[in-house]
Design an enzyme around this catalytic site. Structure first.
Site, PDB file in Angstrom:
ATOM      1  NE  ARG A 285      -6.935   4.818   5.193  1.00 19.40           N
ATOM      2  CZ  ARG A 285      -5.909   5.055   6.031  1.00 19.40           C
ATOM      3  NH1 ARG A 285      -6.073   4.942   7.338  1.00 19.40           N
ATOM      4  NH2 ARG A 285      -4.725   5.371   5.546  1.00 19.40           N
TER       5      ARG A 285
ATOM      6  CG  ASP B 136       3.105   1.442   9.611  1.00 23.02           C
ATOM      7  OD1 ASP B 136       3.403   1.600   8.414  1.00 23.02           O
ATOM      8  OD2 ASP B 136       2.833   2.380  10.389  1.00 23.02           O
TER       9      ASP B 136
ATOM     10  CE  LYS C 195      -1.654   1.695   3.973  1.00 26.90           C
ATOM     11  NZ  LYS C 195      -1.377   3.095   4.284  1.00 26.90           N
ATOM     12  CG  ASN C 196       2.259   2.713   3.552  1.00 21.23           C
ATOM     13  OD1 ASN C 196       1.118   3.101   3.275  1.00 21.23           O
ATOM     14  ND2 ASN C 196       2.638   2.413   4.777  1.00 21.23           N
TER      15      ASN C 196
ATOM     16  CB  CYS D 150      -4.983  10.589  11.043  1.00 16.56           C
ATOM     17  SG  CYS D 150      -3.452   9.734  11.459  1.00 16.56           S
TER      18      CYS D 150
ATOM     19  NE  ARG E  95       0.500  10.558   9.745  1.00 17.34           N
ATOM     20  CZ  ARG E  95       0.180   9.450   9.086  1.00 17.34           C
ATOM     21  NH1 ARG E  95      -1.008   8.892   9.307  1.00 17.34           N
ATOM     22  NH2 ARG E  95       0.991   8.888   8.226  1.00 17.34           N
TER      23      ARG E  95
HETATM   24  C1  EPZ Z   1       4.436   6.853   6.272  1.00 22.17           C
HETATM   25  O1  EPZ Z   1       3.707   7.958   6.806  1.00 22.17           O
HETATM   26  C2  EPZ Z   1       3.418   5.701   6.157  1.00 22.17           C
HETATM   27  N1  EPZ Z   1       2.319   6.121   5.313  1.00 22.17           N
HETATM   28  C3  EPZ Z   1       2.868   5.359   7.548  1.00 22.17           C
HETATM   29  O2  EPZ Z   1       2.030   4.210   7.412  1.00 22.17           O
HETATM   30  C4  EPZ Z   1       4.025   4.978   8.451  1.00 22.17           C
HETATM   31  O3  EPZ Z   1       3.544   4.778   9.762  1.00 22.17           O
HETATM   32  C5  EPZ Z   1       5.074   6.127   8.488  1.00 22.17           C
HETATM   33  O4  EPZ Z   1       5.507   6.441   7.142  1.00 22.17           O
HETATM   34  C6  EPZ Z   1       6.295   5.776   9.313  1.00 22.17           C
HETATM   35  O5  EPZ Z   1       6.861   4.598   8.864  1.00 22.17           O
HETATM   36  C7  EPZ Z   1       2.480   6.093   3.950  1.00 22.17           C
HETATM   37  O6  EPZ Z   1       3.526   5.784   3.412  1.00 22.17           O
HETATM   38  C8  EPZ Z   1       1.291   6.472   3.126  1.00 22.17           C
HETATM   39  P1  EPZ Z   1       6.602  10.155   8.460  1.00 22.17           P
HETATM   40  P2  EPZ Z   1       4.356   9.437   6.813  1.00 22.17           P
HETATM   41  O7  EPZ Z   1       6.591  11.410   7.666  1.00 22.17           O
HETATM   42  O8  EPZ Z   1       5.152   9.637   5.587  1.00 22.17           O
HETATM   43  C9  EPZ Z   1       6.659  13.434  11.936  1.00 22.17           C
HETATM   44  C10 EPZ Z   1       0.152   2.841   7.798  1.00 22.17           C
HETATM   45  O9  EPZ Z   1      -0.267   2.318   8.850  1.00 22.17           O
HETATM   46  N2  EPZ Z   1       6.808  14.448  10.869  1.00 22.17           N
HETATM   47  O10 EPZ Z   1       7.801   9.299   8.401  1.00 22.17           O
HETATM   48  O11 EPZ Z   1       3.284  10.392   7.127  1.00 22.17           O
HETATM   49  C11 EPZ Z   1       5.279  12.768  11.906  1.00 22.17           C
HETATM   50  O12 EPZ Z   1       4.300  13.553  12.532  1.00 22.17           O
HETATM   51  C12 EPZ Z   1       0.643   4.300   7.807  1.00 22.17           C
HETATM   52  O13 EPZ Z   1       0.219   2.254   6.703  1.00 22.17           O
HETATM   53  C13 EPZ Z   1       6.967  15.781  11.236  1.00 22.17           C
HETATM   54  O14 EPZ Z   1       6.989  16.100  12.427  1.00 22.17           O
HETATM   55  O15 EPZ Z   1       5.321   9.279   8.100  1.00 22.17           O
HETATM   56  C14 EPZ Z   1       5.539  11.458  12.617  1.00 22.17           C
HETATM   57  O16 EPZ Z   1       5.444  11.635  13.994  1.00 22.17           O
HETATM   58  C15 EPZ Z   1       0.376   4.992   9.105  1.00 22.17           C
HETATM   59  N3  EPZ Z   1       7.082  16.705  10.253  1.00 22.17           N
HETATM   60  C16 EPZ Z   1       6.963  11.130  12.188  1.00 22.17           C
HETATM   61  O17 EPZ Z   1       7.549  12.341  11.707  1.00 22.17           O
HETATM   62  C17 EPZ Z   1       7.049  16.384   8.909  1.00 22.17           C
HETATM   63  O18 EPZ Z   1       7.138  17.265   8.045  1.00 22.17           O
HETATM   64  C18 EPZ Z   1       7.031  10.075  11.075  1.00 22.17           C
HETATM   65  O19 EPZ Z   1       6.262  10.544   9.984  1.00 22.17           O
HETATM   66  C19 EPZ Z   1       6.881  15.029   8.556  1.00 22.17           C
HETATM   67  C20 EPZ Z   1       6.765  14.066   9.561  1.00 22.17           C
END
Ligand code: EPZ
Length: 431
Positions: free
Chosen positions: A407, A315, A32-33, A126, A131
């Site tokens: 989803r 995850d 998915k991701n 969410c 996020r």
């Molecule tokens: C991706 O989300 C995945 N989603 C998530 O999977 C997964 O949990 C996550 O990576 C971590 O592995 C998709 O790929 C669609 P991040 P993403 O940016 O890109 C903070 C699932 O269950 N952050 O690495 O949104 C953020 O708030 C989903 O399939 C900032 O603070 O994750 C979080 O606490 C859920 N500022 C942390 O970093 C930013 O600009 C990790 O977020 C960006 C992120």
């Protein structure tokens, strides 16, 4: 998510009768991701592209709707998607669609790089956290874009992006993917330092490389992108879903079964496999891209701390916790990636688990058994954790929150039934 799909998911529940050992083989779908970001990545290309091994998920439908709204022509034949982004008709992503799917924010990098302008609503928070996207925005500014947020919409402009050296404050998966895509068509070289190393980031890079992009180091902390004038069409196969595979490993583990998963890339699950082995399970990769899990009948407790890849994946945290509720001994689970990702704990406790939470730390005292109960999933992986717990629980468990599950898992209950599980999707009692 497509309204009709979520309404249907909302009005049905899963009923699971636990205690049945599983057996046989289960097919793992495409990731998915990876599929979501590769679909957005197709916007970089000015020729038709084909994606294979695309999972059939509500989120994929959601992303397809957003791309169509931007002018992309899309045809789907089972797990093959034909995307034709030749004629982008607008660079405004519609709020009503974007607000339902966080991943739609991935459109901002490719639109800005190819069209010089992008207007994408902020994805918003969410159930698992706020996020924010400031790392994405800061990086786009370093590539020379003018970016500002007005009325909840991110506006980005750049006649031509220029390569830059960017240090990411946190190895964010989404920010790494956004900036890597934007840099593929920028002038000159971009270096992303402290980049995310997730397999989905590497899959996106390979997809872009197959369209003619010049990218090295994807999958490591430092990614280098040399911009090219334009990209060409491709026919690309998406990697298997490591989180779906991890979920089925937990289903096999918690029921102390002997099952085979395929296709799986064991290297993508190193941290999960290591933890399963350390608490007593046997895991054997096989020649046909498969992975077999076998049990010795009992398993011990352990310590887990979620971290960016190659650390233990956030995850998998809730789903592994379900398994630890039945350990011989105690466990400690620390969630460091998202600030609010322990929503599954009260529901596992409703099933008889003994879990205490303090901040982002959960202490689990193993119990001899779980009991079936009516429970509700609060997000995608929390709902999957409840299904896994229900497979081992005494009696019947009824699970609400399927709009979350659908989803990220395609044909979940059918695949479990194929392994011998007693599980059924039925209309919700007062639907
Ligand atoms: C991706 O989300 C995945 N989603 C998530 O999977 C997964 O949990 C996550 O990576 C971590 O592995 C998709 O790929 C669609 P991040 P993403 O940016 O890109 C903070 C699932 O269950 N952050 O690495 O949104 C953020 O708030 C989903 O399939 C900032 O603070 O994750 C979080 O606490 C859920 N500022 C942390 O970093 C930013 O600009 C990790 O977020 C960006 C992120």
């Amino acid at each position: 998510m497509d309204q009709s799909v979520s309404t249907k998911a909302n009005s049905s529940i899963l009923e699971v009768w636990g205690g049945t050992p599983l057996q046989g083989k289960v097919n793992i779908s495409g990731a998915k991701n990876s599929a979501l970001v590769l679909m957005a990545g197709a916007l970089l290309c000015s020729e038709p592209c084909r994606l294979r091994n695309v999972p059939s998920l509500a989120d994929i439908q959601g992303m397809a709707k957003i791309l169509k709204a931007l002018g992309v022509k899309i045809k789907q034949d089972n797990d093959v998607l034909e995307l034709d982004p030749t004629h982008i008709t607008t660079t405004d992503a519609p709020y009503e669609l974007v607000s339902k799917l966080r991943a739609s924010f991935f459109a901002i990098g490719p639109l800005l790089a190819r069209m010089g302008v992008a207007k994408v609503p902020l994805p918003g928070g969410c159930a698992i956290g706020a996020r924010p996207v400031e790392i994405h925005v800061r990086g786009l500014k370093q590539l020379g874009a003018e970016v500002y947020i007005e009325h909840g919409v991110v506006h980005a402009y750049a006649s031509k992006l220029k390569g830059a050296k960017i240090y990411l404050d946190y190895p964010s998966v989404g920010a790494t993917e956004t900036l890597m895509m934007a840099a593929t068509l920028a002038e000159g070289e971009t270096v992303l330092d402290n980049a995310a190393q997730e397999p989905e980031v590497a899959d996106l890079a390979n997809f872009c490389i197959s369209m003619g992009a010049k990218i090295t180091g994807a999958g490591t902390k430092t990614i280098t992108i040399s911009g090219v004038p334009k990209l060409h069409s491709t026919d690309y196969n998406i990697v298997p879903d490591r989180i779906e595979a991890g979920t089925f490993l937990m289903a096999g583990a918690i029921t102390h079964s002997d099952i085979l998963l395929s296709p799986v890339v064991p290297d993508h699950l190193t941290a999960v496999i290591a933890k399963l082995r350390s608490i007593g399970f046997q895991l054997t990769p096989d020649a046909q891209q498969g992975l077999r899990i076998q049990s010795k009948g009992v398993h011990t407790g352990t310590e887990i701390e979620t971290l960016p890849y190659p650390g233990f994946p956030t995850d998998m945290q809730s789903i592994f916790m379900a398994l630890l509720t039945l350990s011989e001994g105690n466990s400690v689970v620390t969630e460091t990636v998202f600030e609010n990702r322990l929503g599954h704990v009260p529901e596992l406790v409703r099933m008889g688990a003994d879990i205490r939470v303090k901040g982002n730390i959960a202490v689990i005292h193993g119990v001899p058994f779980l009991s079936g109960a009516p429970v509700t999933g609060t997000d995608l992986r929390a709902t999957a954790a409840l299904v896994v717990a229900a497979l081992a629980a005494k009696g019947k468990t009824s699970i609400e929150g399927l709009q979350h599950l659908d989803r990220g898992y395609s044909d979940f209950e059918q695949k479990l039934r194929g392994l011998g599980a007693r599980i059924e999707r039925v209309p919700a009692p007062n639907a």
